[in-house]
Design an enzyme around this catalytic site. Sequence first.
Site, PDB file in Angstrom:
ATOM      1  N   LYS A   1       0.856  -1.187   0.000  1.00 40.46           N
ATOM      2  CA  LYS A   1       0.000   0.000   0.000  1.00 40.46           C
ATOM      3  C   LYS A   1       0.892   1.236   0.000  1.00 40.46           C
ATOM      4  O   LYS A   1       1.457   1.612   1.013  1.00 40.46           O
ATOM      5  CB  LYS A   1      -0.896  -0.009   1.238  1.00 40.46           C
ATOM      6  CG  LYS A   1      -2.217   0.725   1.067  1.00 40.46           C
ATOM      7  CD  LYS A   1      -2.119   2.214   0.875  1.00 40.46           C
ATOM      8  CE  LYS A   1      -1.905   2.938   2.188  1.00 40.46           C
ATOM      9  NZ  LYS A   1      -1.863   4.419   2.003  1.00 40.46           N
TER      10      LYS A   1
ATOM     11  N   GLU B   1       9.253   0.708  11.011  1.00 39.19           N
ATOM     12  CA  GLU B   1      10.345   1.674  10.838  1.00 39.19           C
ATOM     13  C   GLU B   1       9.695   3.046  10.925  1.00 39.19           C
ATOM     14  O   GLU B   1       8.967   3.447  10.028  1.00 39.19           O
ATOM     15  CB  GLU B   1      11.035   1.436   9.486  1.00 39.19           C
ATOM     16  CG  GLU B   1      12.437   1.980   9.442  1.00 39.19           C
ATOM     17  CD  GLU B   1      12.469   3.414   8.987  1.00 39.19           C
ATOM     18  OE1 GLU B   1      12.347   4.292   9.869  1.00 39.19           O
ATOM     19  OE2 GLU B   1      12.588   3.659   7.787  1.00 39.19           O
TER      20      GLU B   1
END
Lengths: 288, 490
Positions: free
Chosen positions: B196, B270
């Site tokens: 996505k 992250e």
Amino acid sequence: MSEPTGRAEVRRTCKLFVGGAFPRSESGRSYVVSAADGTPLANAALASRKDARDAVVAARGALFGWAGATAYNRGQVLYRVAEMLEGRRAQLAAEVGLAEGLRPAAARRAVDASVDRLVWYAGWADKVAQVLGASNPVAGPYFNFSVPEPTGVVVVLAPQKSSLLGLVSVLAPVVVTGNTAVVVASEDRPVPAVSFAEALATGDVPAGVVNVLTGRTAELAPVLAGHMDVDGIDITGAPYRAREELERLAAANLKRVLALDDVPETQPTLRRTRAFVEIKTVWHPVGT
Amino acid sequence: MTDVEARTEGAAGPVFAYAPAPESRDIVHLDAEYGLFIGGEFRPAATGRTFTTVDPATEEPLASVAEAGGGDVDRAVAAARAAYEGGWGKMRGRERAKYLFRIARIIQERARELAVLESLDNGKPIRESRDVDVPLAAAHFFYYAGWADKLEYAGFGPSPRPLGVAGQVIPWNFPLLMAAWKLAPALAAGNTCVLKPAETTPLSALFLAQICQEADLPPGAVNVVTGAGATGAAVVAHPGVDKVAFTGSTEVGKEIRRTVAGSRKRLTLELGGKAANVVFEDAPIDQAIEGIVNGIFFNQGHVCCAGSRLLVHEPVAELVVDRLRQRLATLRLGDPLDKNTDIGAVNSAEQLAKIRRLADAGSEEGAERWSPRCTLPERGFWFPPTVFTGVSQSHRIAREEIFGPVLSVLTFRTPAEAVAKANNTPYGLSAGVWTEKGSLILWMAQHLEAGVVWANTYNRFDPASPFGGYQESGFGREGGRHGLEAYLDV
């Protein structure tokens, strides 16, 4: 348990192990611990949420020194714990046998395996960085290497069934790399963990590196999972139904969470150790 | 042209003028509409809903893109599952490798086109998309391609297994590169992917999907579902997803952590950063100035590992700030497609508003604000390079991730103080250190709580080099042998 004739035994008070000392719970509470057959064994300290927070403070205080110790030193300290346990094998086997309802031979095997497991992990202290680290061949004039570093303060919810071997199997992989730990012992079988703490105190483990709480896992686990000064949590010893809530609480400061069911493993691996290290990568230019 | 609130004392103007050197945008052919990439084919969203992606440098629409809903995510996950249980999952590692090598090669062949596309959709200077984003994306596929048939050598046991379907949500700051960081290791390990991309930068991921087609990648191994936050949330929450990988803000990362709680999904995050770039008095000052500039103004500061807190040793603080101002006066802000441009456009109006809000907070809290003389184009989203001095640790601009070209300058006296200040943050993604003293570099590297430490350099990336954070910058590593762990059941 009173004896009508002869010598009266000296019973032990089972206390917490926090910051290298053996306090009772600040709450003044205790709970009755029974053997596997239902016979009352001892009163154990029933740690409070405040005790849990105190244990985190102790673990945080010990982190700089333990993480900064040489790997060789950490390995010797862990090996020394194995030495301390070796001399208490008879006591531990009796306690494990009572707690877990094991026959003497099986209890002795569990204790021997615990000592051997500590020796196994002790030997890893100065090898982990060589196995989990790396020198990285980047496409440019740079020296680049990666090393594992301890995650920080790690909470360990010890397995509920295996009172000593389970405890050692989840604790040793955490502290060998320089993390400090707050352990919540098996709720119904805490006596071997208390004896383990007494062995730690007679070895060379710096105060605060390992802290052992006894009490209700369901009461202590959420406090520790949501604690903002805890960096990681092994929730192996939590009931399965509690895991979702603990993982959600751990999101508050993005704790590293480990939930593995294979404890105690017949053959340990580095998987638990990997879960609580941070890989740090350092770059420096190469040139004249 | 609008004048910027800027003070220019102590800074010289540009030393010499440049003629425009625009890269041609004709190399990129954009369709009017783009569909979702599911099961190897492009198709519109089931609902027919679309959104428009714009060029942030001009606010001109670039293309209309399908907005995936829950049903589309279902189909993408099903396609990925079928590919995992079928072609891709059963394929031998050495065959998987060849597909990844093919993708790397096609990225290289189409490098110029992809660079222009990335600058158009993101607003970053062509110099960066051409020299950093695109070559690193190709290198990432090339690196992980080689791992596909060597997983038993990666240190995770004799026969490491893939996890299954990976749901991967990526940000807008390095759209193509982040897609490569996610897809390459996942595919090399034998997983299949539902990717996505960010709402404001969907195009390069869709071009990458075309490249997967061109490489004859088995259908369903890579699926791309475009959309906004709701689409990403649907991917993360989908019960058919075995592994979630997210790059983005810490706030959303925590939400994702809560979403996957109790699900047994594997997760790597992250997230944000507030990196300290520490300059000692014996640092090579000219190089340090370049490193400071690269640290915070690379990609308009839209970098999670940006060196947004400059910690300067007191004896050289004035010198460093003066030299920094002189250097900033030479930076060229403007057309991202101009090969001379150093600072491009901010990616979106929303991000620009956030940068303005935090910069204003810096002024309100008493820090001294400075920008070089700089005129901003009238259309598009722009923010001048900005330096705050007199910043204290409690200021918002010293604590919060701005994700823009805003540098906060603090000072220190001793290495211990530098470490204490550098580590005084819930983040821990990266850090910089500048000194000629080797033992001090290694001491700092040991004590900085950060996943990446750049010593006498900054913002270097390589597929062989693990990248990822401590603490609230997330967990897991991308890149290198360590990056495989996120996609293996080990």
